[in-house]
Write an enzyme that holds these catalytic residues in place. Sequence first.
Site, mmCIF file in Angstrom:
data_model
loop_
_atom_site.group_PDB
_atom_site.id
_atom_site.type_symbol
_atom_site.label_atom_id
_atom_site.label_comp_id
_atom_site.label_asym_id
_atom_site.label_seq_id
_atom_site.Cartn_x
_atom_site.Cartn_y
_atom_site.Cartn_z
ATOM 1 N N GLU A 289 7.688 22.975 46.836
ATOM 2 C CA GLU A 289 7.640 21.376 46.542
ATOM 3 C C GLU A 289 7.863 21.232 45.060
ATOM 4 O OE1 GLU A 289 4.739 20.490 50.502
ATOM 5 O OE2 GLU A 289 4.043 19.642 48.393
ATOM 6 N N GLY B 292 5.559 19.982 43.025
ATOM 7 C CA GLY B 292 4.243 20.463 42.436
ATOM 8 C C GLY B 292 3.652 21.710 43.081
ATOM 9 N N GLY C 200 5.319 25.171 43.232
ATOM 10 C CA GLY C 200 6.524 26.402 43.213
ATOM 11 C C GLY C 200 5.540 27.681 43.381
ATOM 12 N N SER C 201 5.388 28.386 42.247
ATOM 13 C CA SER C 201 4.749 29.851 42.162
ATOM 14 C C SER C 201 3.392 29.528 42.852
ATOM 15 C CB SER C 201 4.660 30.326 40.736
ATOM 16 O OG SER C 201 5.996 30.752 40.522
ATOM 17 N N ARG D 185 37.719 50.037 25.480
ATOM 18 C CA ARG D 185 37.728 49.177 24.268
ATOM 19 C C ARG D 185 37.883 49.838 23.031
ATOM 20 N NH1 ARG D 185 38.972 45.605 21.151
ATOM 21 N NH2 ARG D 185 38.199 43.534 20.935
ATOM 22 N N GLN E 19 27.212 54.603 18.051
ATOM 23 C CA GLN E 19 26.168 55.009 18.355
ATOM 24 C C GLN E 19 25.242 53.745 18.947
ATOM 25 O OE1 GLN E 19 22.532 56.260 15.806
ATOM 26 N NE2 GLN E 19 23.191 58.260 16.646
ATOM 27 N N GLN F 218 26.898 41.118 25.821
ATOM 28 C CA GLN F 218 26.941 41.653 24.522
ATOM 29 C C GLN F 218 27.831 42.536 24.219
ATOM 30 O OE1 GLN F 218 25.498 39.390 22.700
ATOM 31 N NE2 GLN F 218 25.867 40.445 20.472
ATOM 32 N N ILE F 219 28.032 43.805 24.934
ATOM 33 C CA ILE F 219 29.141 44.884 24.521
ATOM 34 C C ILE F 219 30.690 44.449 24.995
ATOM 35 C CG2 ILE F 219 29.903 46.932 25.654
ATOM 36 C CD1 ILE F 219 26.892 47.818 26.327
ATOM 37 N N GLU G 182 9.963 33.384 44.354
ATOM 38 C CA GLU G 182 8.985 34.363 45.156
ATOM 39 C C GLU G 182 8.167 35.184 44.234
ATOM 40 O OE1 GLU G 182 10.556 36.880 48.136
ATOM 41 O OE2 GLU G 182 12.404 35.415 48.435
#
Length: 379
Positions: free
Chosen positions: A124, A126, A128-129, A262, A273, A336-337, A363
């Site tokens: 709900e 109010g 959640g967890s 690449r 590296q 990022q790579i 969850e």
Amino acid sequence: MAPAFALDPRQRRWTRELRQLAVERLRPLTGSAPPGRVNRPLVGALGELGLLARVFPAGGRAAAMDLCLLRESLAQECTEAETALALQGLGAHPLVLAGTPAQRAHWLARVTEGRAVIAFALSEAGAGSDAAALALRAEPAGEGWVLRGGKTWISNAPDADVYTVFARTGPAAGARGITAFLVPADRPGLSGRPLAMLAPHPIGALSFDGVPVGPEDVIGEVGGGFALAMRTLELFRPSVGAFAVGMARAALRAAVAHAGQRRAFGGTLADLQAVSHQLAEMATRTEAAALLVYAAAEAYDAGERGGAGSPAGARSAMAKLFATETAQFVVDAAVQIHGACALERGHPLEHLYREVRATRIYEGATEVQRTVIARELYR
């Protein structure tokens, strides 16, 4: 029972088969429904292929290891199929645990075959967890009750055929006084709307305006709903980690392939590296996350039980915490790579980048998992 630090040949063969099924049979169905709505052809295929039957084995409960391997394997190739399977399992597991013969006879076969869609309606605005803070009221009415209030962030809403709904039947605060009800979607007074989320999963909000429910709709015992919800999450929490591991493996695989081909600065990215060490870190964290998930699943299957404040609860929390945080790191590093190409709408990593974020919240958020683990340290 000692933890399994490697999958056996049967398990490895099964995971390969699952990935192939995901590519050949499930991935082509991902466009069969509008974004953010239940994909019934995909759910039907999960039933036809017998994958939902592994979540609801005849005459017993799902094995946590089977559930984890299912979710990890599907996530590597088709996150939409993984999510559809997990949501069916989450919604129906309370029926497996405590449903009446009539409830099971009417709904479980249909859910297992992919002919009916079910939802787990706990969260709900109010609550959640902190699920024990839920406020949906079940007000006495004749021999039954009427439900008044709302639910939000409910997976498969508003398109599900039936909802496992947790409501407050007593005046006691917290976990006491919560009851689980099985509520068909066509009950008068029940309505819903879809929510547009970062990742276009079928998630929505529900409104209960005097929805009638009777004793025949109660799952388990009156007042026993919170314990039932926690027992369901106890099984599914490690498998959220498995979902995350699957996404991490997919992202790592993409990053290794891209870095190996690449060309930049007179060689491939893998020759740098900074890149190769990042790939090594991604691989190491992913493997560690998988081992934590497998250990938690094996412990569950061996009979180790318990919620927050127990060794089993801490083990499950560690698996969910580390795997989801690792997946976030690995997917981000893979983006990022790759660089700008991974940010284009429709790129597999762009998809994973949106998918992975919610796993650290639902969850039990990362912070909740750390609290569970810390409490166990001081027991």
